[in-house]
Design a protein around this motif. Sequence first.
Motif, PDB file in Angstrom:
ATOM      1  N   PRO A 148       0.809  -1.229   0.000  1.00  0.00           N
ATOM      2  CA  PRO A 148       0.000   0.000   0.000  1.00  0.00           C
ATOM      3  C   PRO A 148       0.840   1.277   0.000  1.00  0.00           C
ATOM      4  O   PRO A 148       0.376   2.320  -0.451  1.00  0.00           O
ATOM      5  CB  PRO A 148      -0.823  -0.117   1.290  1.00  0.00           C
ATOM      6  CG  PRO A 148      -0.167  -1.155   2.118  1.00  0.00           C
ATOM      7  CD  PRO A 148       0.537  -2.077   1.176  1.00  0.00           C
ATOM      8  N   GLU A 149       2.089   1.169   0.451  1.00  0.00           N
ATOM      9  CA  GLU A 149       2.972   2.345   0.474  1.00  0.00           C
ATOM     10  C   GLU A 149       3.177   2.891  -0.941  1.00  0.00           C
ATOM     11  O   GLU A 149       3.361   4.098  -1.117  1.00  0.00           O
ATOM     12  CB  GLU A 149       4.332   1.994   1.100  1.00  0.00           C
ATOM     13  CG  GLU A 149       4.295   1.745   2.604  1.00  0.00           C
ATOM     14  CD  GLU A 149       3.643   0.427   2.998  1.00  0.00           C
ATOM     15  OE1 GLU A 149       3.559  -0.490   2.133  1.00  0.00           O
ATOM     16  OE2 GLU A 149       3.198   0.309   4.156  1.00  0.00           O
ATOM     17  N   LEU A 150       3.151   1.981  -1.919  1.00  0.00           N
ATOM     18  CA  LEU A 150       3.338   2.432  -3.307  1.00  0.00           C
ATOM     19  C   LEU A 150       2.160   3.323  -3.731  1.00  0.00           C
ATOM     20  O   LEU A 150       2.351   4.382  -4.349  1.00  0.00           O
ATOM     21  CB  LEU A 150       3.445   1.208  -4.201  1.00  0.00           C
ATOM     22  CG  LEU A 150       3.997   1.409  -5.596  1.00  0.00           C
ATOM     23  CD1 LEU A 150       4.781   0.169  -6.002  1.00  0.00           C
ATOM     24  CD2 LEU A 150       2.878   1.662  -6.585  1.00  0.00           C
ATOM     25  N   THR A 151       0.946   2.903  -3.388  1.00  0.00           N
ATOM     26  CA  THR A 151      -0.225   3.727  -3.718  1.00  0.00           C
ATOM     27  C   THR A 151      -0.176   5.044  -2.949  1.00  0.00           C
ATOM     28  O   THR A 151      -0.522   6.107  -3.485  1.00  0.00           O
ATOM     29  CB  THR A 151      -1.530   2.963  -3.391  1.00  0.00           C
ATOM     30  OG1 THR A 151      -1.491   1.708  -4.068  1.00  0.00           O
ATOM     31  CG2 THR A 151      -2.751   3.738  -3.831  1.00  0.00           C
ATOM     32  N   ALA A 152       0.275   4.977  -1.691  1.00  0.00           N
ATOM     33  CA  ALA A 152       0.361   6.203  -0.884  1.00  0.00           C
ATOM     34  C   ALA A 152       1.304   7.214  -1.527  1.00  0.00           C
ATOM     35  O   ALA A 152       1.026   8.422  -1.524  1.00  0.00           O
ATOM     36  CB  ALA A 152       0.823   5.864   0.530  1.00  0.00           C
ATOM     37  N   SER A 153       2.395   6.729  -2.108  1.00  0.00           N
ATOM     38  CA  SER A 153       3.327   7.685  -2.723  1.00  0.00           C
ATOM     39  C   SER A 153       2.730   8.267  -4.003  1.00  0.00           C
ATOM     40  O   SER A 153       2.974   9.432  -4.334  1.00  0.00           O
ATOM     41  CB  SER A 153       4.705   7.054  -2.968  1.00  0.00           C
ATOM     42  OG  SER A 153       4.586   6.010  -3.874  1.00  0.00           O
ATOM     43  N   VAL A 154       1.897   7.490  -4.697  1.00  0.00           N
ATOM     44  CA  VAL A 154       1.196   8.037  -5.873  1.00  0.00           C
ATOM     45  C   VAL A 154       0.161   9.083  -5.418  1.00  0.00           C
ATOM     46  O   VAL A 154      -0.003  10.134  -6.056  1.00  0.00           O
ATOM     47  CB  VAL A 154       0.534   6.902  -6.687  1.00  0.00           C
ATOM     48  CG1 VAL A 154      -0.322   7.464  -7.817  1.00  0.00           C
ATOM     49  CG2 VAL A 154       1.592   5.962  -7.247  1.00  0.00           C
ATOM     50  N   ILE A 155      -0.505   8.814  -4.321  1.00  0.00           N
ATOM     51  CA  ILE A 155      -1.468   9.789  -3.784  1.00  0.00           C
ATOM     52  C   ILE A 155      -0.739  11.089  -3.428  1.00  0.00           C
ATOM     53  O   ILE A 155      -1.212  12.190  -3.745  1.00  0.00           O
ATOM     54  CB  ILE A 155      -2.198   9.200  -2.550  1.00  0.00           C
ATOM     55  CG1 ILE A 155      -3.161   8.092  -2.998  1.00  0.00           C
ATOM     56  CG2 ILE A 155      -2.942  10.288  -1.775  1.00  0.00           C
ATOM     57  CD1 ILE A 155      -3.811   7.297  -1.871  1.00  0.00           C
ATOM     58  N   TYR A 156       0.415  10.944  -2.816  1.00  0.00           N
ATOM     59  CA  TYR A 156       1.186  12.152  -2.454  1.00  0.00           C
ATOM     60  C   TYR A 156       1.597  12.928  -3.711  1.00  0.00           C
ATOM     61  O   TYR A 156       1.478  14.161  -3.766  1.00  0.00           O
ATOM     62  CB  TYR A 156       2.422  11.768  -1.618  1.00  0.00           C
ATOM     63  CG  TYR A 156       3.167  12.992  -1.141  1.00  0.00           C
ATOM     64  CD1 TYR A 156       2.710  13.713  -0.035  1.00  0.00           C
ATOM     65  CD2 TYR A 156       4.285  13.454  -1.822  1.00  0.00           C
ATOM     66  CE1 TYR A 156       3.362  14.860   0.385  1.00  0.00           C
ATOM     67  CE2 TYR A 156       4.949  14.599  -1.404  1.00  0.00           C
ATOM     68  CZ  TYR A 156       4.483  15.299  -0.300  1.00  0.00           C
ATOM     69  OH  TYR A 156       5.116  16.443   0.101  1.00  0.00           O
TER      70      TYR A 156
END
Length: 270
Positions: free
Chosen positions: A218-226
């Motif tokens: 999920p960290e990968l999606t979080a960095s895309v959200i950022y």
Amino acid sequence: MTKTVLVTGASSGIGLATVNQFRQKGWQVAATMRSPEKVTHRDPQVLYLRLDVTDGPSIQQVVAATVEKFGSIDVLVNNAGYALMGAFEACTPEQIQQQFDTNVFGLMNVTRAVLPIMRDRRSGVIVNVASIGGRMAFPLYSLYHATKWAVDGFSDSLQYELAPLGIRVKVIEPGPIKTDFYTRSPDIATRPGLTDYDALGAKVLPNMNRAGENGSPPELTASVIYQAATDGSQRLRYPAGGNASLLLTLRKYLPDRVFSAIIRRAIIGS
Ligand SMILES: NC(=O)c1ccc[n+]([C@@H]2O[C@H](COP(=O)([O-])OP(=O)(O)OC[C@H]3O[C@@H](n4cnc5c(N)ncnc54)[C@H](OP(=O)(O)O)[C@@H]3O)[C@@H](O)[C@H]2O)c1
């Protein structure tokens, strides 16, 4: 000045990773969730607030509490959501209502509560976590797809009326991500005596669960959200992890007939 983000569904998965991502970047974070009392390791810099997105009055309270604490809201991440799985016929009207109340009307109502703040300041970003499932479909997820399709269309139109007011709209399109989405969170519809869909379910559900097991962190999606929240661009859609870019490209360029055959082969095995 330090910026503020409000995240919905921040108890686990993508929402939790998003809270951590923005904190690491030095943001003020309002982490909203249905059961904040369950958070054991609290970041003293994070404001933990109770929010069920289907509970209208609590939305207003949470937005007011965030503004009181941090002064404003720069970014809203509409992340709360889950999948109602199973044959359409097996779903009760209550299950269908709850799916739309959470994934669609909840997202709209939180957005509606935050917009006046962003409009006053002529600045803000609304980040809606949709899915690759907002532009393609897998078997036995008809109602989940209907909600994500709704989020995609809602966001695509909303961008035009908000852009002149300095507010950007973003759609995040995760592929399979390894979170509670496939394990703790789904609502699995079954109806006693309705067995005609059992054979399909026996083929599809293990494959979908395997996709989740092998999904991106999920960290990968979080960095895309950022990235979406901070890149300052007019870009609307951001694929995120789990082969999302590849799948969306195939969906875009392959004829329906060919794409459906690939889905059938990969997920149903026929
Ligand atoms: N994982 C994937 O493969 C994937 C792929 C595409 C899109 N997505 C989307 O990503 C988003 C986050 O999912 P996830 O993968 O991180 O799964 P998750 O770990 O199950 O997280 C879902 C979050 O939504 C919350 N939630 C559910 N109903 C809510 C409600 N009525 N009010 C407030 N919060 C509510 C859950 O809260 P509780 O802890 O209280 O249950 C949880 O915090 C969802 O919108 C999902 O559709 C996920």
